[in-house]
Design an enzyme around this catalytic site. Structure first.
Site, short mmCIF file in Angstrom:
data_model
loop_
_atom_site.label_atom_id
_atom_site.label_comp_id
_atom_site.label_asym_id
_atom_site.label_seq_id
_atom_site.Cartn_x
_atom_site.Cartn_y
_atom_site.Cartn_z
N ALA A 115 -12.91 25.28 -14.92
CA ALA A 115 -14.25 25.65 -14.45
C ALA A 115 -14.52 27.11 -14.77
CB ALA A 115 -14.36 25.42 -12.94
N LYS A 140 -4.81 38.63 -5.00
CA LYS A 140 -4.19 39.42 -3.91
C LYS A 140 -5.20 39.78 -2.84
CE LYS A 140 -5.52 42.50 -7.16
NZ LYS A 140 -5.42 42.51 -8.60
N GLU A 190 -10.25 49.63 -15.29
CA GLU A 190 -11.48 48.88 -15.46
C GLU A 190 -12.67 49.83 -15.49
OE1 GLU A 190 -11.76 45.50 -12.99
OE2 GLU A 190 -9.60 45.20 -12.99
N LYS A 212 -1.64 44.49 -1.86
CA LYS A 212 -0.28 44.06 -2.22
C LYS A 212 0.71 44.49 -1.13
CE LYS A 212 -1.48 44.10 -7.12
NZ LYS A 212 -1.63 44.96 -8.30
N1 HSE Z 1 -5.32 46.38 -11.57
C1 HSE Z 1 -3.96 46.07 -11.33
C2 HSE Z 1 -3.07 47.19 -11.86
C3 HSE Z 1 -3.48 44.81 -11.99
O1 HSE Z 1 -3.54 48.15 -12.45
O2 HSE Z 1 -1.88 47.07 -11.65
C4 HSE Z 1 -3.76 43.59 -11.22
O3 HSE Z 1 -3.26 43.62 -9.92
#
Ligand code: HSE
Length: 430
Positions: free
Chosen positions: A47, A107, A192, A207
């Site tokens: 999906a 997470k 990102e 986490k």
């Molecule tokens: N954005 C996370 C990191 C990866 O830079 O480790 C995914 O959890």
């Protein structure tokens, strides 16, 4: 392979970089996986939000649909790889309610809604697997849930965010400041477009909540995790640390504290260069576990990436499929110890404080008396010359409580011989 069982139907929600790799590997390794499980694993649907999006792998077009519900209801095992809380939560609940087991790498969802989802899974006799939710390819959930289930874990310290580890590593190796290193991480695709979740420590805090709840068999709401990101880490702090024999790392630290509860925290931390976590460079992750009988263990590897994270998902898939065939209850979520998640003020640790002070007679004695007055013992003091008749003092304390250290910092800030409290950073791993 001839099997006594009908194929196990696998539905995939999401086909981003991890989802595409899961689908690709599932198709490519179908016969090998069937031998390991004892039945065929049949990918019945994927999906996605947009059928036209570009994928990281070539996959059969007929598997794709925008109808997530049909994928969920037609599957024995649902793999959720869309991330975020909604609609992931609704779909995971729908899958569990329909009798499917669920595998997720989400997470944020496990940290925020874990207890509710585990209770639902338990009530329905279903299983929720989440190995990929912490530290990507590194097996850490199963070791905590199973391999170390007979031991007593005292502490877990992890580099669980690759983006921030990459940035701090670049600052250390090139002398870059935070903004330059972030720009490099963005250009290389580690960070990102909106890096907030990584650089402000939200990702690591989710986490940490998951690791703490597994390590200490207790419910740890993500809001109870003390969180500081790396945006205010300076090139000066990194250089000072390096000269003193330390690396600066963003650590997720989960530990039992003297009062009987637990504390989970995420913040920039000094660790000695000889500590195994100091050797974790670039975007790699590692989790260091201290257990009563097993002693010190370290789990190291890729914390993100399509094929790497897909490996953890497929490991969960083999477990889920085997349980599907064998029947019976799976691993129940264990929160029996019910330790209270306490604020960071319950932690005792060492601190490095860097101060700019007026360079005149009596100042050092006055500063020392501020520490002594709050019961904080100083281990070492280093002094160097700073501009404008000032001196730079780098002070390492013995183990002190957060409360006492907060009082010291407040008193230093109010002292007229202190120009600036330039840095206060916790020290671990000694
Ligand atoms: N954005 C996370 C990191 C990866 O830079 O480790 C995914 O959890």
């Amino acid at each position: 392979m001839q099997s006594a069982y009908r194929p196990i139907r696998i539905g995939l929600l999401g086909a981003g970089s991890v989802g595409s790799q899961v689908a690709k590997l599932l198709i490519e390794n179908q016969s090998e996986l069937a031998k390991r499980v004892g039945a065929e694993l049949s990918l019945t649907g994927i999906a996605v939000r947009d059928l036209k999006s570009k994928r990281d792998a070539e996959l059969p077009a007929e598997l794709f649909t925008t109808d997530a519900e049909s994928v969920i209801l037609g599957s024995d095992i649902v793999i959720e790889l869309i991330g975020g809380i909604e609609p992931a939560k609704t779909w995971v609940m729908q899958a569990l309610n329909s009798g499917a087991d669920v595998i997720t790498a989400n997470k944020a969802l496990i940290a925020a809604c874990g207890p509710e989802l585990f209770a639902l899974a338990d009530q329905l006799g279903a299983q929720l697997y989440f190995e990929a939710a912490v530290a990507g390819a590194i097996p850490i959930i199963r070791p905590l849930r199973e391999s170390l289930a007979g031991d007593r874990i005292d502490r877990v310290m992890g580099i669980v965010n690759g983006t921030t580890n990459f940035i701090l590593d670049r600052m250390e190796s090139t002398g870059a400041d935070f903004d330059e290193a972030l720009a490099e991480a963005t250009a290389l695709g580690y960070a990102e477009a909106d890096p907030t979740a990584d650089i402000e420590g939200f990702d690591a805090a989710s986490k940490a909540a998951i690791l703490a709840s597994l390590a200490f068999h207790s419910e740890v709401p993500v809001e109870k995790v003390h969180r500081e990101g790396i945006t205010s880490v300076t090139a000066m702090q990194i250089e000072t640390a390096k000269q003193a024999g330390y690396a600066v790392k963003l650590l997720a630290i989960c530990e039992r504290v003297e009062s009987g509860g637990l504390v989970a925290r995420v913040h920039p931390t000094l660790i000695p260069l000889e500590h195994p976590l100091a050797a974790v460079r670039g975007a790699y992750n590692a989790v260091f576990v201290e257990a009563q009988s097993a002693g010190r263990l370290m789990f190291y590897g890729a914390g993100a990436g399509g094929p790497e994270t897909a490996s953890a998902i497929l490991g969960d898939l083999v477990s889920a499929a085997k349980r599907h065939l064998a029947g019976g209850p799976g691993l129940a979520d264990s929160t029996h110890a019910n330790l209270e998640a306490l604020p960071v003020q319950f932690v005792n640790t060492r601190f490095q404080i860097t101060l700019e002070v007026r360079d005149k007679a009596g100042v050092l004695a006055k500063i020392a008396s501020v520490f002594a007055g709050h019961g904080v013992s100083v281990e070492t003091v280093q002094q160097s010359v700073a501009p404008n008749n000032a001196a730079l003092l780098t002070i390492m304390t013995h183990v002190a409580s957060e409360r006492d250290l907060e009082a010291v910092v407040a008193a230093l800030e109010a002292d007229d011989s202190v120009v600036l409290v330039a840095s206060v950073i916790r020290v671990e791993g000694l």
